[in-house]
Structure formats: structure tokens, C-alpha cells
Design an enzyme around this catalytic site. Structure first.
Site, PDB file in Angstrom:
ATOM      1  N   THR A   1       2.063   3.121   2.184  1.00 47.42           N
ATOM      2  CA  THR A   1       3.072   3.331   3.226  1.00 47.42           C
ATOM      3  C   THR A   1       4.446   2.810   2.835  1.00 47.42           C
ATOM      4  OG1 THR A   1       2.530   1.254   4.361  1.00 47.42           O
ATOM      5  CG2 THR A   1       1.300   3.219   5.021  1.00 47.42           C
ATOM      6  N   ARG A   2       4.562   2.133   1.701  1.00 45.82           N
ATOM      7  CA  ARG A   2       5.845   1.588   1.269  1.00 45.82           C
ATOM      8  C   ARG A   2       6.229   2.182  -0.084  1.00 45.82           C
ATOM      9  NH1 ARG A   2       4.452   0.121   5.644  1.00 45.82           N
ATOM     10  NH2 ARG A   2       4.795  -1.906   6.634  1.00 45.82           N
TER      11      ARG A   2
ATOM     12  N   GLN B   1       3.202   5.077  11.712  1.00 43.39           N
ATOM     13  CA  GLN B   1       4.267   4.507  10.892  1.00 43.39           C
ATOM     14  C   GLN B   1       5.637   5.068  11.252  1.00 43.39           C
ATOM     15  OE1 GLN B   1       4.332   2.075   8.787  1.00 43.39           O
ATOM     16  NE2 GLN B   1       2.157   1.672   8.471  1.00 43.39           N
TER      17      GLN B   1
ATOM     18  N   LYS C   1       6.057 -11.426   3.992  1.00 41.07           N
ATOM     19  CA  LYS C   1       5.233 -10.401   4.645  1.00 41.07           C
ATOM     20  C   LYS C   1       4.140  -9.841   3.740  1.00 41.07           C
ATOM     21  CE  LYS C   1       6.266  -7.580   7.930  1.00 41.07           C
ATOM     22  NZ  LYS C   1       5.622  -6.518   7.172  1.00 41.07           N
TER      23      LYS C   1
ATOM     24  N   ASP D   1       0.834  -1.200   0.000  1.00 41.48           N
ATOM     25  CA  ASP D   1       0.000   0.000   0.000  1.00 41.48           C
ATOM     26  C   ASP D   1       0.870   1.252   0.000  1.00 41.48           C
ATOM     27  OD1 ASP D   1       0.861   0.335   2.619  1.00 41.48           O
ATOM     28  OD2 ASP D   1      -1.099   0.073   3.534  1.00 41.48           O
TER      29      ASP D   1
ATOM     30  N   HIS E   1       0.621  -9.825  15.360  1.00 38.00           N
ATOM     31  CA  HIS E   1       1.090  -8.594  15.994  1.00 38.00           C
ATOM     32  C   HIS E   1       0.859  -8.603  17.499  1.00 38.00           C
ATOM     33  CE1 HIS E   1       0.964  -5.871  12.136  1.00 38.00           C
ATOM     34  NE2 HIS E   1       2.065  -6.577  12.235  1.00 38.00           N
TER      35      HIS E   1
ATOM     36  N   HIS F   1      13.295  -4.345   8.916  1.00 34.93           N
ATOM     37  CA  HIS F   1      11.947  -4.313   9.502  1.00 34.93           C
ATOM     38  C   HIS F   1      12.044  -4.406  11.011  1.00 34.93           C
ATOM     39  CE1 HIS F   1       7.849  -5.519  10.623  1.00 34.93           C
ATOM     40  NE2 HIS F   1       7.502  -4.803   9.559  1.00 34.93           N
TER      41      HIS F   1
ATOM     42  N   HIS G   1      -4.383  -1.533   7.606  1.00 40.15           N
ATOM     43  CA  HIS G   1      -4.415  -0.109   7.294  1.00 40.15           C
ATOM     44  C   HIS G   1      -5.723   0.219   6.576  1.00 40.15           C
ATOM     45  CE1 HIS G   1       0.272  -0.386   6.945  1.00 40.15           C
ATOM     46  NE2 HIS G   1      -0.155  -0.571   8.173  1.00 40.15           N
TER      47      HIS G   1
ATOM     48  N   LYS H   1       8.678   3.941  13.648  1.00 43.45           N
ATOM     49  CA  LYS H   1       9.715   2.984  13.251  1.00 43.45           C
ATOM     50  C   LYS H   1      11.101   3.615  13.336  1.00 43.45           C
ATOM     51  CE  LYS H   1       6.576   0.332  10.332  1.00 43.45           C
ATOM     52  NZ  LYS H   1       6.144  -0.022   8.963  1.00 43.45           N
TER      53      LYS H   1
END
Length: 439
Positions: free
Chosen positions: A71-72, A296, A183, A69, A199, A173, A106, A299
Site C-alpha cells: 500500500t506504500r 485506503q 510508524k 507493504d 487506532h 499522514h 492488512h 485518505k
């Protein structure tokens, strides 16, 4: 010294005291690909541990391609056209191909975001483009349980597809060791019940569930177990990128073998070693799109943790233009006492879908103070469990008051895109190959 931290789309220029900065930790400048599209075609024609995609696709009725999605920062506009061209040449036209966006838990991506993810060539190309919905039980197939007892619920469109392809970016990660590979399935296209366990506190609390580690890492192992129950993939296409987001490698092939090759490239590119921990670590939330939300961008805090001494300070610049994140995460991160929250979760109290992200941050907060610089509204900024500053310079001055003028500062401009560890960390010093052999 002057440094530019990843912050939003444009970065953040900061000035730090020269006499205190002991290290600036960046990715190694590996060669980038002159023609990434040609490299992708070559990888599809000669994949690692698998037959060429053209052969694998011939005679298949339909295909499902999983993509990350928003976010990457995966360069889908480069890697997807050669994949789709190969499929069409093998008898699978776009109308028989589904592009499944691996949202995990998400929110779904908007049409504008899908265009940004896929590019102007792929978006109108005729493929069905759908967001995974982990909360819709009718969209998941129950594949049983892993050896640990995790329910394996995976998107029906992938499980029932005649040809299965995973794409993704391989980077450090925060709990699975490295992203990419397995993943994309877990948690990418897994059902809510699967992700809640994946999670959950039991998998996240062990020290082995950390950045860059594959040895006895329960998160890595469980992602593989769920992916195997889903039938793995006929082919994966994973990439590595440098700090300018240029492609440094395209790795196509069997799910494990190609992923190992990509992890080895990522390791060579991102792993940096410090002889001793820093008193202060100045880092970032990774810039756009990672630092759109606090959910996010934390991280960056986790990435800095291994090289910050006990009692040290992490200074993080994270824009957070879209705020805290989901309502669940917002409630967690502003709960008042994050340590109590995680202690209760470890004792068996009910958890919500985003407890995991609080958990990995709380593990760092047990050891280190965090000062945050962000664009969060005042109401939100004062409720999160971090100290605040208006500028990085102000935050560093606060930290130097605590640790003294001789304090050592390590700078991580790219935040979570660098794998930082200490020379005293025996597991951290192992290569990917050595870790897999020891697992």
C-alpha cells in the site's frame, strides 16, 4: 481547465469549469536525486545522529529490516541493495538478514506483490522474507505498556534481532501527522491488541490527531512510545518522493533525528496554504497502489477535509479495483449510519480492527458532503455513505447546483500526497521544528 487526477495506474483526465477553479494544489517541484543509489550509500556512510551503518553492523549476529507493504510506494528496489551490500561487507550476509514486511493488520502480501515491493534484485537475494502477522500472538513479544496504557506487542523477529533497521516513505499522514520513522513499528509490526488501541476512538477523536500535526498529537506520541519500548532502531532509512514518485531525499540515521529531517523535506515539498476554504474540493484517492481499495483511498477524503468549508462538497475519484477492502471495513462502511456507529464506539461499544478508518472519514462527513467516482460494483457503490456520480464532471455539476455557479473549486490531483491547510489554521502554519518545540 483540464486536470489529470491520480486514479489507478493510468490517471483520470477531467475537465472543470475555468471560472470556478480557484486553486490547483500540487507538491512543490523540489530537485530529485540524479543517482538515488549513490545518495543512499552516502546516507548510510554519514547518517544523521548515528554512526555509519558499516560500523554499527560490524560484529552483529543477524539483522531485521522492516519494509512497508504494497500500500506504500516505497522505492525499495533502490534503497535496499545499498543497505544489503553494506551489511554483507560488515559481515552480515543475506542468509542472516530477515526482511519483515510491515503489514499492520492488512492482509499478507503475495509472492508476486513481494517481488513488486522489493524488486528483482532483492527478492532472490537470499534474505528471509516474511509478512508480519499481527493476529498470531506467538509471533509477538509483550514489552509492557506505554504511559497511556497501550499494550506494546511487537513482532518477535524484530525485537530479538541483533541489528534493527526501519525503512519507509515520509508523506503527510491522516492522523499521525507524517508517516515514516516510528510508524514502521507501530502499527507496522505491532500486535493486534496494540493496533486496536493505537487506532482506537480515544486517540483518533481529538482534533490534534490529524494530517501534518505533531503538537499534542496522541497518535504520533503513542507510535513513538511503542517504538521506544521495542528498542527503537539502530538505523532508519526514510525517503521522500515527488508527484512522479522520483526520490527527492534519502534520510538515514537515528530514529527521531533522521525522521525529523525527512518530515522537514516532506513539509517543504507538500504543504500548500489556502487563504479561505473552498466550496468544492476535487481530489483523488492517490492512485495505484493506494486506491486499490476504498479502505485506503478514503485518505483522499481526509486530506481534502481541512480546506473544504462546512457544508461544502468533496468530489473524490478513487478506482478501488480490489473493492471496499477487508470484510470488517466493508461491513462498517456499509452499516447504514456511520455517525451512529462512531458515536457508539466513542461511548465504549466494541470496535473491530477497521473502525479507525471509518472514524477518520466520519469526522469529515460531519462537515462535508462527499461524491465518489469509482469502479466499485453497483451493489457496493450504492451502500457506502457517499453520493455517487459516473464522472467527475457530473459530480462537479451536482455540487455547483448545490453551491451556485460562483462556487470556488480547489483541485487536489494527488489527493493525500498533498498537505493542504488554511491560513487561519495557526497549528497548520507551524513548521515541523516549531511543532516539535511546542510538543
Amino acid at each position: 481547465m483540464i486536470a489529470t487526477l491520480r486514479y489507478g495506474r493510468n490517471g483520470l483526465r477531467v475537465e472543470l469549469p475555468d471560472e470556478c477553479v480557484s486553486h490547483v494544489l500540487r507538491q512543490r517541484p523540489l530537485p530529485t536525486l540524479d543517482d538515488p543509489a549513490a545518495a543512499t550509500r552516502a546516507a548510510l556512510a554519514g547518517p544523521i545522529g548515528a554512526a555509519p551503518l558499516a560500523e554499527v553492523a560490524r560484529g552483529r549476529g543477524d539483522a531485521c529490516i522492516v519494509v512497508s507493504d504494497l500500500t506504500r510506494p516505497v522505492p525499495n528496489a533502490v534503497i535496499l541493495p545499498p543497505v544489503l551490500e553494506t551489511l554483507e561487507d560488515a559481515g552480515l550476509p543475506p542468509e542472516r538478514v530477515t526482511i519483515l514486511v510491515a503489514t499492520g493488520l492488512h492482509r499478507p502480501n503475495t509472492e508476486a506483490e513481494l517481488r513488486e515491493i522489493l524488486g528483482d534484485e532483492v527478492m532472490p537475494g537470499g534474505c528471509a522474507i516474511v509478512n508480519h502477522d499481527a493476529r498470531d500472538e506467538s509471533e509477538q513479544v509483550d514489552l509492557g505498556r506505554t504511559a497511556r496504557g497501550t499494550p506494546a506487542l511487537v513482532d518477535r523477529r524484530y525485537v530479538e534481532a541483533d541489528l534493527k533497521i526501519l525503512t519507509g516513505l515520509v508523506e503527510p499522514h491522516l492522523m499521525a501527522g507524517y508517516s515514516g520513522g516510528r510508524k514502521a513499528i507501530c502499527p507496522g509490526i505491532a500486535g493486534c491488541d496494540t493496533i486496536m488501541v493505537f487506532h482506537g476512538p480515544a486517540l483518533l477523536e481529538p482534533p490534534a490527531a490529524r494530517t501534518g500535526n505533531l503538537v499534542a498529537n496522541p497518535v504520533h506520541e503513542e507510535a513513538l512510545a511503542v517504538a521506544d519500548l521495542a528498542g527503537g532502531a539502530d538505523l532508519i532509512v526514510n525517503v521522500t518522493i515527488d508527484e512522479h514518485r522520483a526520490i527527492t531525499g534519502v534520510f538515514a540515521g537515528e530514529m527521531r533525528a533522521a525522521h525529523v529531517a525527512a518530515m522537514e523535506r516532506c513539509e517543504a515539498q507538500t504543504k500548500v496554504v489556502l487563504d479561505e476554504p473552498a466550496d468544492i474540493v476535487v481530489t483523488s484517492g492517490g492512485g495505484y497502489p493506494l486506491d486499490l481499495t476504498l479502505y485506503q483511498s478514503t485518505k483522499g477524503i481526509v486530506a481534502a477535509g481541512p480546506i473544504c468549508r462546512d457544508g461544502g462538497t468533496i468530489v473524490i475519484a478513487q478506482q478501488n479495483a480490489e473493492g471496499l477492502g477487508s470484510d470488517d471495513f466493508a461491513a462498517l462502511i456499509t452499516c447504514g449510519d456511520v455517525h451512529d456507529c462512531i458515536r457508539e464506539a466513542l461511548a465504549g461499544a466494541p470496535i473491530c480492527i477497521d473502525t479507525w478508518q471509518l472514524h477518520v472519514v466520519e469526522k469529515v462527513l460531519r462537515r462535508c458532503r462527499v461524491i465518489s467516482i469509482s469502479d466499485l460494483p453497483e451493489r457496493d457503490a450504492r451502500r457506502v455513505p457517499f453520493a455517487r456520480a459516473d464522472t467527475v464532471e457530473e459530480a462537479v455539476a451536482q455540487a455547483l447546483e448545490d453551491h451556485g455557479p460562483q462556487a470556488r473549486i480547489a483541485v487536489m490531483p494527488e489527493g493525500p500526497y498533498v498537505l493542504a491547510c488554511l491560513a487561519s489554521d495557526s497549528v497548520g502554519q507551524m513548521t515541523v521544528a516549531e511543532m516539535l518545540q511546542a510538543s
